[in-house]
Design an enzyme around this catalytic site. Structure first.
Site, PDB file in Angstrom:
ATOM      1  N   TYR A 243      52.261  -6.815   0.635  1.00  0.00           N
ATOM      2  CA  TYR A 243      51.307  -5.750   0.915  1.00  0.00           C
ATOM      3  C   TYR A 243      52.134  -4.582   1.410  1.00  0.00           C
ATOM      4  CZ  TYR A 243      47.146  -3.422   2.854  1.00  0.00           C
ATOM      5  OH  TYR A 243      46.151  -2.535   3.132  1.00  0.00           O
TER       6      TYR A 243
ATOM      7  N   LYS B 144      50.751  -5.466  -3.781  1.00  0.00           N
ATOM      8  CA  LYS B 144      49.499  -4.852  -3.323  1.00  0.00           C
ATOM      9  C   LYS B 144      49.865  -3.522  -2.672  1.00  0.00           C
ATOM     10  CE  LYS B 144      45.480  -6.076  -0.411  1.00  0.00           C
ATOM     11  NZ  LYS B 144      45.530  -5.019   0.615  1.00  0.00           N
TER      12      LYS B 144
END
Length: 248
Positions: A136, A165
């Protein structure tokens, strides 16, 4: 490594009751609704799920309960975010033991580590699990951006690194990740309108949205999160996304 992340990847909130206890019946209702309306995969323990406020035991119980509720109907990834490398490894190994489909790692927040240390941290945690995993990349919250060249190095070393992400406003970042990993690492961006990279993500070959909006409009999010494989999908997805942009 058979998981091919695409479409709508909804970041789930964790519901609590008035006593401050996790409401697992309510959570099952939310999960069942996502599956009913076409969500492709779930993301649990992310920023929408109080990841920085839950205790380690709460996180582990959420992992146990989620795996039991989902029952392999769709893939579910869990955030392993922690302030330490050891903490992320602990959560990742626990998720693997419980039957999770994948885990997402972050760099430690607040300390603003150099890029080489970001690589060393992510290299270590990815090597500690055989689960499909991703990162992320959220410099606004974590203070450091994981650069495309670092993502490429990690991709070369870890066959289980499957998804990036992205929560950034940089189209340069998207293009470079797609170029350097040649699509091996799937790009699934955040749907925050303040980043406004949803459509550019699909345009450069990204495979969908790791989104919050799907909690409100799961069916519509599933439709506008589809990879751009035909001009019909492009046109419909763009029209839907523009229509729901004020809601986001």
């Amino acid at each position: 490594m058979a998981i091919n992340l695409s479409g709508s990847w909804v970041a789930m909130p964790i519901p609590f009751d008035k006593k401050g206890t996790i409401d697992y019946d309510g959570f099952k209702t939310l999960i069942d609704r996502q599956i009913k309306y076409g969500t492709s995969q779930l993301f649990v323990l992310g920023s929408a799920a109080e990841v920085s406020l839950l205790t380690a035991e709460e996180k582990k119980e959420i992992i146990r309960q989620t795996v039991s509720i989902v029952k392999q109907r769709i893939p579910v990834f869990f955030s392993a975010a922690s302030n330490t490398t050891e903490g992320e490894i602990e959560i990742a190994k626990f998720a693997e033991e419980q039957g999770a489909d994948g885990v997402i790692f972050t760099i430690p927040p607040y300390v603003l580590i150099p890029q080489e240390d970001a690589f060393l941290h992510l290299d270590t945690v990815m090597g500690a699990t055989s689960l499909p995993c991703g990162i992320y990349n959220n410099p606004a919250r974590l203070g450091v951006q994981v650069e495309p060249e670092t993502i490429k190095r990690l991709s070369d070393r870890h066959a289980n690194f499957v998804v990036d992400k992205e929560a950034t406003d940089s189209v340069y970042q998207l293009v470079q990740v797609q170029r350097l990993t040649q699509g091996k690492v799937k790009i699934m961006c955040c749907d925050s309108p303040w980043y406004a990279i949803a459509l550019p993500t699909l345009a450069v070959g990204g495979t969908g949205f790791a989104n919050i909006g799907g909690n409100i409009i799961p069916e519509e999010a599933a439709r506008y999160s589809r990879p751009w494989t035909s001009i019909e999908i492009v046109n419909e997805g763009r029209e839907l996304y523009f229509n729901y942009f004020p809601l986001l």
